[in-house]
Design an enzyme around this catalytic site. Structure first.
Site, PDB file in Angstrom:
ATOM      1  N   ARG A 150       0.858  -1.180   0.000  1.00  0.00           N
ATOM      2  CA  ARG A 150       0.000   0.000   0.000  1.00  0.00           C
ATOM      3  C   ARG A 150       0.895   1.230   0.000  1.00  0.00           C
ATOM      4  NH1 ARG A 150      -1.962  -3.696   3.716  1.00  0.00           N
ATOM      5  NH2 ARG A 150      -4.087  -4.471   3.338  1.00  0.00           N
ATOM      6  N   LYS A 175      -1.745  -2.729   7.545  1.00  0.00           N
ATOM      7  CA  LYS A 175      -3.151  -2.591   7.883  1.00  0.00           C
ATOM      8  C   LYS A 175      -3.549  -3.628   8.926  1.00  0.00           C
ATOM      9  CE  LYS A 175      -7.702  -2.068   5.714  1.00  0.00           C
ATOM     10  NZ  LYS A 175      -8.449  -2.108   4.437  1.00  0.00           N
ATOM     11  N   HIS A 281      -3.513   2.929  -5.644  1.00  0.00           N
ATOM     12  CA  HIS A 281      -3.900   1.605  -5.148  1.00  0.00           C
ATOM     13  C   HIS A 281      -4.078   0.610  -6.293  1.00  0.00           C
ATOM     14  CE1 HIS A 281      -4.892  -0.610  -1.538  1.00  0.00           C
ATOM     15  NE2 HIS A 281      -5.918  -1.164  -2.144  1.00  0.00           N
ATOM     16  N   ARG A 284      -1.338  -1.907  -6.598  1.00  0.00           N
ATOM     17  CA  ARG A 284      -1.461  -3.087  -5.720  1.00  0.00           C
ATOM     18  C   ARG A 284      -2.396  -4.115  -6.350  1.00  0.00           C
ATOM     19  NH1 ARG A 284      -1.277  -4.881  -0.222  1.00  0.00           N
ATOM     20  NH2 ARG A 284      -3.275  -5.641   0.582  1.00  0.00           N
ATOM     21  N   HIS A 307      -3.620 -10.102   3.514  1.00  0.00           N
ATOM     22  CA  HIS A 307      -5.048 -10.300   3.732  1.00  0.00           C
ATOM     23  C   HIS A 307      -5.283 -11.334   4.829  1.00  0.00           C
ATOM     24  CE1 HIS A 307      -6.117  -8.905  -0.624  1.00  0.00           C
ATOM     25  NE2 HIS A 307      -5.928  -7.901   0.200  1.00  0.00           N
ATOM     26  N   TYR A 316      -9.602 -10.952  -6.884  1.00  0.00           N
ATOM     27  CA  TYR A 316      -8.769 -10.731  -8.073  1.00  0.00           C
ATOM     28  C   TYR A 316      -8.950 -11.839  -9.103  1.00  0.00           C
ATOM     29  CZ  TYR A 316      -6.572  -7.233  -5.138  1.00  0.00           C
ATOM     30  OH  TYR A 316      -6.359  -6.151  -4.324  1.00  0.00           O
TER      31      TYR A 316
END
Length: 346
Positions: A150, A175, A281, A284, A307, A316
């Site tokens: 990120r 995150k 973004h 990414r 994640h 994705y």
């Protein structure tokens, strides 16, 4: 028998501030929320107070909160994620600052965010885009695409996070406060070394000027007060000028501001002729999709992205399901069937 205290509310220190918004900031900092969260919560709480005619939130109830949230959804047409952020700010205000645990706050509906398929440029489009980025920002853009970081994670990198020997980059406090490890692209080894040489010049200048070092996480800053002045903790992408820390008021060296790459990328998108809506973004998203396109295991991609749930990474795969003609349209069959007899005419 021991009583069950699992549901008991943790003890918080008394608030020293007298003004409400100062108390909000004080509690947020005690709980180690990010500066961005602090700014967002203060903004929403200020808007709520203004919407209620400057009444104190203690004097407001479910009707005022629902009216405010309804106005955001119906009048201002905010997104579901923005709507939830405003609600979370009010929940924080009542529970953590005012120490009021109101059952009706938990019962207020939370809009569900819609899952959107990410915009993913092709590899050729990414190459054209990155070719328009030069210098330090060009390196940062390539690093984000080459690692899936990120923007905030890339800007927050410290010198100690780069492991050239093993070609690894350690992402600290990503995150959700999680650490992870990503690959260091071999094509960026020389450029990253050169970037550290430029950063070293700024570090030397700061030491000569006796600048107050760089920002440090609270606990580490107290435990190792000299670490903020060390080369190991210096930014990989330092800002060209020192600035004032908005929380402490201390003048020190910050990392590059996010807006610099955002503005430069917007220019690069236009110059490269890409018509898709591309943001920082998007790099990414492209990293994850292009890895999957090359056959990389989805669990590996999940770890690289940080994640918690593989279902987030699965988003994705939707881009790849029909890409490259993997599933033929029935229209194509009709066209081939209708063209067949004609092609056999003399």
């Amino acid at each position: 028998m021991h009583s069950d205290n699992r549901s008991a509310k943790p003890c918080r220190p008394p608030l020293a501030g007298t003004r409400l918004l100062d108390q909000v900031r004080e509690r947020i900092r005690y709980l180690h929320y990010s500066l961005r969260t602090e700014q967002a919560y203060v903004r929403w709480i200020r808007q709520f107070i203004r919407a209620t005619g400057l009444r104190h939130p203690r004097d407001c109830g479910v009707h005022e909160v629902e009216a405010f949230l309804s106005s955001l959804a119906n009048d201002r047409k905010v997104s579901a994620s923005t709507h939830r952020q405003a609600l979370h700010a009010l929940l924080f205000l009542y529970k953590e600052v005012l120490d009021v645990d109101l059952p009706w706050l938990q019962e207020i509906g939370r809009p569900q965010a819609r899952k959107r398929i990410p915009v993913v440029p092709s590899t050729d489009e990414v190459a054209r885009l990155l070719s328009q980025l030069t210098g330090e920002l060009g390196l940062l853009g390539r690093l984000l695409y080459g690692t899936g970081l990120r923007l905030s994670e890339g800007l927050s990198l410290r010198v100690k996070d780069l492991d050239f020997e093993r070609r690894l980059i350690v992402v600290r406090e990503g995150k959700g406060g999680k650490d992870r490890v990503v690959m260091m692209p071999g094509s960026l080894l020389v450029a990253l070394q050169a970037q550290l040489d430029r950063a070293r010049e700024l570090w030397d200048r700061d030491r000569a000027a006796n600048t107050a070092g760089v920002w440090m996480p609270d606990s580490l800053g107290r435990k190792y007060p000299r670490a903020a002045y060390s080369w190991n903790w210096f930014w990989v992408f330092p800002a060209p000028k020192v600035s004032t820390d908005p929380r402490t008021g201390v003048i020190q060296r910050h990392h590059l501001f996010e807006q610099r790459l955002q503005r430069e990328l917007k220019r690069a998108v236009s110059a490269s002729g890409i018509v898709k809506p591309v943001t920082v973004h998007t790099l990414r998203h492209s990293f994850a999709t292009h890895l999957l396109q090359r056959g990389t295991d989805i669990r590996t991609v999940q770890k690289l992205l940080g994640h918690s749930d593989v279902s987030t990474t699965m988003l994705y795969t939707h881009v790849l399901e029909f890409a490259g003609g993997g599933v033929a349209s029935p229209l194509d069959d009709l066209v081939v069937a209708s063209a067949g007899p004609q092609s056999r005419r003399p």
